[in-house]
Design an enzyme around this catalytic site. Sequence first.
Site, PDB file in Angstrom:
ATOM      1  N   ASP A 174      -0.760   0.267  -4.643  1.00 54.35           N
ATOM      2  CA  ASP A 174      -2.247   0.952  -5.397  1.00 54.35           C
ATOM      3  C   ASP A 174      -2.164   2.393  -5.698  1.00 54.35           C
ATOM      4  O   ASP A 174      -2.921   2.939  -6.682  1.00 54.35           O
ATOM      5  CB  ASP A 174      -3.299   0.443  -4.008  1.00 54.35           C
ATOM      6  CG  ASP A 174      -2.845   0.995  -2.793  1.00 54.35           C
ATOM      7  OD1 ASP A 174      -1.600   1.475  -2.662  1.00 54.35           O
ATOM      8  OD2 ASP A 174      -3.640   0.963  -1.914  1.00 54.35           O
ATOM      9  N   HIS A 175      -0.895   2.751  -5.096  1.00 54.69           N
ATOM     10  CA  HIS A 175      -0.765   4.466  -5.464  1.00 54.69           C
ATOM     11  C   HIS A 175       0.551   4.527  -5.116  1.00 54.69           C
ATOM     12  O   HIS A 175       1.200   3.673  -4.131  1.00 54.69           O
ATOM     13  CB  HIS A 175      -1.998   5.363  -4.834  1.00 54.69           C
ATOM     14  CG  HIS A 175      -2.001   4.812  -3.192  1.00 54.69           C
ATOM     15  ND1 HIS A 175      -1.090   5.418  -2.492  1.00 54.69           N
ATOM     16  CD2 HIS A 175      -2.851   4.420  -2.481  1.00 54.69           C
ATOM     17  CE1 HIS A 175      -1.549   5.091  -1.435  1.00 54.69           C
ATOM     18  NE2 HIS A 175      -2.429   4.468  -1.179  1.00 54.69           N
ATOM     19  N   GLU A 181      -7.078  -7.635  24.617  1.00 51.72           N
ATOM     20  CA  GLU A 181      -5.512  -7.453  24.958  1.00 51.72           C
ATOM     21  C   GLU A 181      -5.312  -6.194  25.607  1.00 51.72           C
ATOM     22  O   GLU A 181      -4.195  -5.932  26.245  1.00 51.72           O
ATOM     23  CB  GLU A 181      -4.938  -7.175  23.594  1.00 51.72           C
ATOM     24  CG  GLU A 181      -3.185  -7.002  23.641  1.00 51.72           C
ATOM     25  CD  GLU A 181      -2.786  -7.014  22.029  1.00 51.72           C
ATOM     26  OE1 GLU A 181      -1.596  -6.904  22.003  1.00 51.72           O
ATOM     27  OE2 GLU A 181      -3.547  -7.118  21.121  1.00 51.72           O
ATOM     28  N   THR A 201      -8.032  -1.890   1.099  1.00 52.49           N
ATOM     29  CA  THR A 201      -7.443  -2.876   0.060  1.00 52.49           C
ATOM     30  C   THR A 201      -8.172  -4.389   0.324  1.00 52.49           C
ATOM     31  O   THR A 201      -8.498  -5.011  -0.217  1.00 52.49           O
ATOM     32  CB  THR A 201      -6.045  -2.922   0.332  1.00 52.49           C
ATOM     33  OG1 THR A 201      -5.275  -1.729  -0.215  1.00 52.49           O
ATOM     34  CG2 THR A 201      -5.313  -4.141  -1.151  1.00 52.49           C
ATOM     35  N   GLU A 222      -1.222  -8.065   1.671  1.00 53.10           N
ATOM     36  CA  GLU A 222      -1.140  -6.703   1.657  1.00 53.10           C
ATOM     37  C   GLU A 222      -0.214  -6.265   2.782  1.00 53.10           C
ATOM     38  O   GLU A 222      -0.193  -6.396   3.865  1.00 53.10           O
ATOM     39  CB  GLU A 222      -2.520  -5.801   2.015  1.00 53.10           C
ATOM     40  CG  GLU A 222      -2.064  -4.416   1.733  1.00 53.10           C
ATOM     41  CD  GLU A 222      -3.182  -3.296   2.270  1.00 53.10           C
ATOM     42  OE1 GLU A 222      -3.380  -2.311   1.940  1.00 53.10           O
ATOM     43  OE2 GLU A 222      -3.975  -3.731   3.281  1.00 53.10           O
ATOM     44  N   ASP A 275       0.819  -1.154   0.057  1.00 56.63           N
ATOM     45  CA  ASP A 275       0.091  -0.113   0.106  1.00 56.63           C
ATOM     46  C   ASP A 275       0.877   1.349   0.016  1.00 56.63           C
ATOM     47  O   ASP A 275       1.622   1.449   0.904  1.00 56.63           O
ATOM     48  CB  ASP A 275      -0.790   0.151   1.173  1.00 56.63           C
ATOM     49  CG  ASP A 275      -2.033   0.901   1.148  1.00 56.63           C
ATOM     50  OD1 ASP A 275      -2.079   1.978   0.475  1.00 56.63           O
ATOM     51  OD2 ASP A 275      -3.345   0.697   1.412  1.00 56.63           O
ATOM     52  N   GLU A 296      -4.847  -6.542  16.586  1.00 53.09           N
ATOM     53  CA  GLU A 296      -4.991  -5.173  17.286  1.00 53.09           C
ATOM     54  C   GLU A 296      -6.444  -4.710  16.993  1.00 53.09           C
ATOM     55  O   GLU A 296      -7.198  -4.976  16.152  1.00 53.09           O
ATOM     56  CB  GLU A 296      -4.166  -4.398  16.309  1.00 53.09           C
ATOM     57  CG  GLU A 296      -2.467  -4.630  16.728  1.00 53.09           C
ATOM     58  CD  GLU A 296      -2.152  -4.144  18.152  1.00 53.09           C
ATOM     59  OE1 GLU A 296      -2.903  -3.372  18.799  1.00 53.09           O
ATOM     60  OE2 GLU A 296      -1.199  -4.976  18.929  1.00 53.09           O
ATOM     61  N   SER A 317      -6.999   4.693  -1.719  1.00 53.90           N
ATOM     62  CA  SER A 317      -6.835   2.993  -1.647  1.00 53.90           C
ATOM     63  C   SER A 317      -8.021   2.408  -2.238  1.00 53.90           C
ATOM     64  O   SER A 317      -7.875   1.242  -2.369  1.00 53.90           O
ATOM     65  CB  SER A 317      -6.241   2.482  -0.368  1.00 53.90           C
ATOM     66  OG  SER A 317      -4.953   3.144  -0.094  1.00 53.90           O
TER      67      SER A 317
END
Length: 510
Positions: A386-387, A246, A182, A340, A69, A297, A119
């Site tokens: 992607d960019h 967590e 993505t 990704e 990305d 996360e 994105s």
Amino acid sequence: MKRYWKDFARPALFVLAGIATVTGVRAEDARLVQGDDPYYKQADGALNQILKRQKNTNRAKNVILVVGDGMGFSTVTAARIFEGQQRGVDGESNVLAWEAFPYLAASKTYSADAQITDSAPSAVAMTTGVKTINDLMGLNHTARLDSCEDQKTKAVTTLWEMAETLGMSTGAITTARLTHATPGATYSHIANRDWESDADMPAEAVSAGCADIAQQLVDMRYGNGLEVAMGGGRDRFLPATAADPEYADKKGKRKDGKDLTQAWLSRYGDKGAFVWNAEQFKAIDPAKTDHLLGLFEPSHMQYEHDRPGDKAGEPSLAEMAEKSIDMLSRNTEGYVLLVEGGRIDHASHESNAYRTLSDAVAMNQAVKAILRKVDLDETLIVVTGDHSHTLTIAGYAKRGNPILGISVGVDDEPIYGKDGKTYTTIGFANGPGGSEKPSERPMLTSEETTKPDFVQHSLVPLSSETHGGEDLGIYAIGPWAHLFQGTVEENYTFHVMNYASGIGERLQKK
């Protein structure tokens, strides 16, 4: 063909001999004075390897799309140098795993409504074969932003959904949130990429029955849904009343009271699994698990530099890729997988080149792991971005100068700007490193600019650095990889993957 080249070469030598006679230089001296030069030998060897290439026209049983990305050409170049210098080798001549792929095309990344894409439409281009407008996912270019009606009526089909319909296995893994642009573009159809949970949606869209991205992942009805889905974004799947497993001070975001991790387990029963830490991830047996959801996360996963300090532990992108392939490859019908490196982009938005490049290096390790796992006779691997971003590599630094350091010339002396101050080789055209008073920029040393938390200077001060609009690379290896040539539209990537795998053709016959 071989005869042609031999016949072509002979008159060329005669012409060279003729020129040598006219100028008084012996032909044998004029031919290859530089023949022993190491640069000459390297390039000549590369040519010989290219001449030996044979096109692979097998059907691609498996397709793996690897997306860095925000990874434009300048980021690839900087990562190549950074990775080599980290290993103590010559960074400039270093080669990243995907740079050794035999085929390369340039991708035009503009979206249907913008010179510079975000994105979401860039991911849609690669997963569905069409361009759409910024901030939409899985909808065509006529859909309106925030329109629940258009979300229901203007969906386009992804390669992952097509593969599921054929009985293939599918997966999406990322270091960003699993509901981010993505990975989300492989399974969701949404009128605003920010609608990651119901809490992110306007009340009218919820009441009209439009589902958020996390809900769409768990409810995916093509085939039996994704076999592998791993990344961050845990709070988009947990209710606002539930404590995060967590972090004691954090809770979920969902307002509808749903625990989508339990919905995943309910859907897949004994063959399904949900994990949120490294120990649980490692305990997963790929031979006995059919559907794996990993959310490591509440938001994005840790940057690669920070990952070792995570208390609960997180798998690397390479480890997730290996586990995914072990699971997906059990299906004799083949698979389609997205991998990704999502946080390359985030670090560039922060103008923090150290973490940009560290995460690009982590993606390089993931591509190496993939190459060890697959059979290239039947697996098409496509690595791209992607960019781009506004990251620049500039100045006249000497060979071997630390890529994150200040610019030092071949005379080993720092190079100064007109203001008498040093500058870094890597910079950003805009971003949080910009100063409203450029004349007051500090004198820099390589000791401080090579630290992980250093924010590169920018020309235009912004709270977040922006995407770049230039073309980027599509690197390919495996069946029909040779179709990636020249400058192409970003949505062309889907069409090659679809053609190489025969997925669309087989669906038409079904």
